[in-house]
Design a protein around this motif. Structure first.
Motif, PDB file in Angstrom:
ATOM      1  N   ASP A   1      -0.873   5.584   6.931  1.00  0.00           N
ATOM      2  CA  ASP A   1       0.134   4.751   7.590  1.00  0.00           C
ATOM      3  C   ASP A   1       1.494   5.006   6.967  1.00  0.00           C
ATOM      4  N   THR A   2       2.521   5.057   7.822  1.00  0.00           N
ATOM      5  CA  THR A   2       3.879   5.290   7.339  1.00  0.00           C
ATOM      6  C   THR A   2       4.863   4.456   8.150  1.00  0.00           C
ATOM      7  N   ARG A   3       6.037   4.312   7.566  1.00  0.00           N
ATOM      8  CA  ARG A   3       7.193   3.774   8.284  1.00  0.00           C
ATOM      9  C   ARG A   3       8.405   4.483   7.714  1.00  0.00           C
ATOM     10  N   THR A   4       9.508   4.451   8.435  1.00  0.00           N
ATOM     11  CA  THR A   4      10.709   5.119   7.947  1.00  0.00           C
ATOM     12  C   THR A   4      11.298   4.339   6.783  1.00  0.00           C
TER      13      THR A   4
ATOM     14  N   LEU B   1       9.728   8.830   4.549  1.00  0.00           N
ATOM     15  CA  LEU B   1       8.686   7.936   5.033  1.00  0.00           C
ATOM     16  C   LEU B   1       8.109   7.153   3.868  1.00  0.00           C
TER      17      LEU B   1
ATOM     18  N   THR C   1       1.848   4.142   2.968  1.00  0.00           N
ATOM     19  CA  THR C   1       1.093   3.005   2.445  1.00  0.00           C
ATOM     20  C   THR C   1      -0.402   3.233   2.602  1.00  0.00           C
TER      21      THR C   1
END
Length: 162
Positions: free
Chosen positions: A49-52, A82, A85
């Protein structure tokens, strides 16, 4: 640039003194090739899982003779990346073995206030700006093959009884 201690397998900063993963472990800030889904898939067998995210005061700098960058301090720049998590202890240890010995794992605070770990380059280099689009266009297949070869060697090395 001062050199900080190099941190590799067996470190207690992420895993604690018993070597166990903590549910409170900060995420990884990926600013270079670890952002690429094909690279993560090749190294750990999945895309986490990633987010910017962004980091002020640092730049993903090109490294001479290498297709990947190093994170170096540069007060005038902001580095996109990124926030990765949900990494397991085994995945953290694999990334740690994969990263060059000239990186150290350091705690950073992203522009949104998130604390994360980042692999920081420890040697002097020119603080130019590494290009993800150039990497994808010119080096991605070759780099994924290189990661696969490394992963195979790492697996064989770890399976040898000691």
């Amino acid at each position: 640039m001062p050199v900080t201690a190099r941190v590799h397998v067996g470190r207690t900063d992420i895993f604690g003194p018993e070597g166990l993963a903590s549910t409170s472990t900060a995420p990884l800030f990926a600013y270079g090739t670890l952002q690429v889904p094909e690279v993560a898939q090749t190294l750990i067998g999945r895309v986490p899982d990633t987010r910017t995210g962004e980091l002020n005061g640092w730049v993903a700098a090109p490294l001479p003779g290498r297709m990947y960058p190093g994170l170096v301090r540069d007060k005038t720049r902001r580095t996109p990346g990124l926030v990765v998590t949900g990494l397991t202890a085994a995945e953290w240890m694999l990334f740690d073995r994969f990263e060059d010995e000239d990186y150290a794992l350091e705690r950073v605070t992203l522009t949104d206030g998130t604390d994360a770990w980042a692999y920081v380059w420890q040697l002097d280099t020119d603080p130019g700006v590494w290009s993800m689009s150039d990497f994808r266009s010119n080096f991605l297949p070759q780099y994924v093959d290189r990661c696969a070869a490394w992963s195979e060697r790492d697996t064989k090395h770890r399976s040898i009884p000691r």
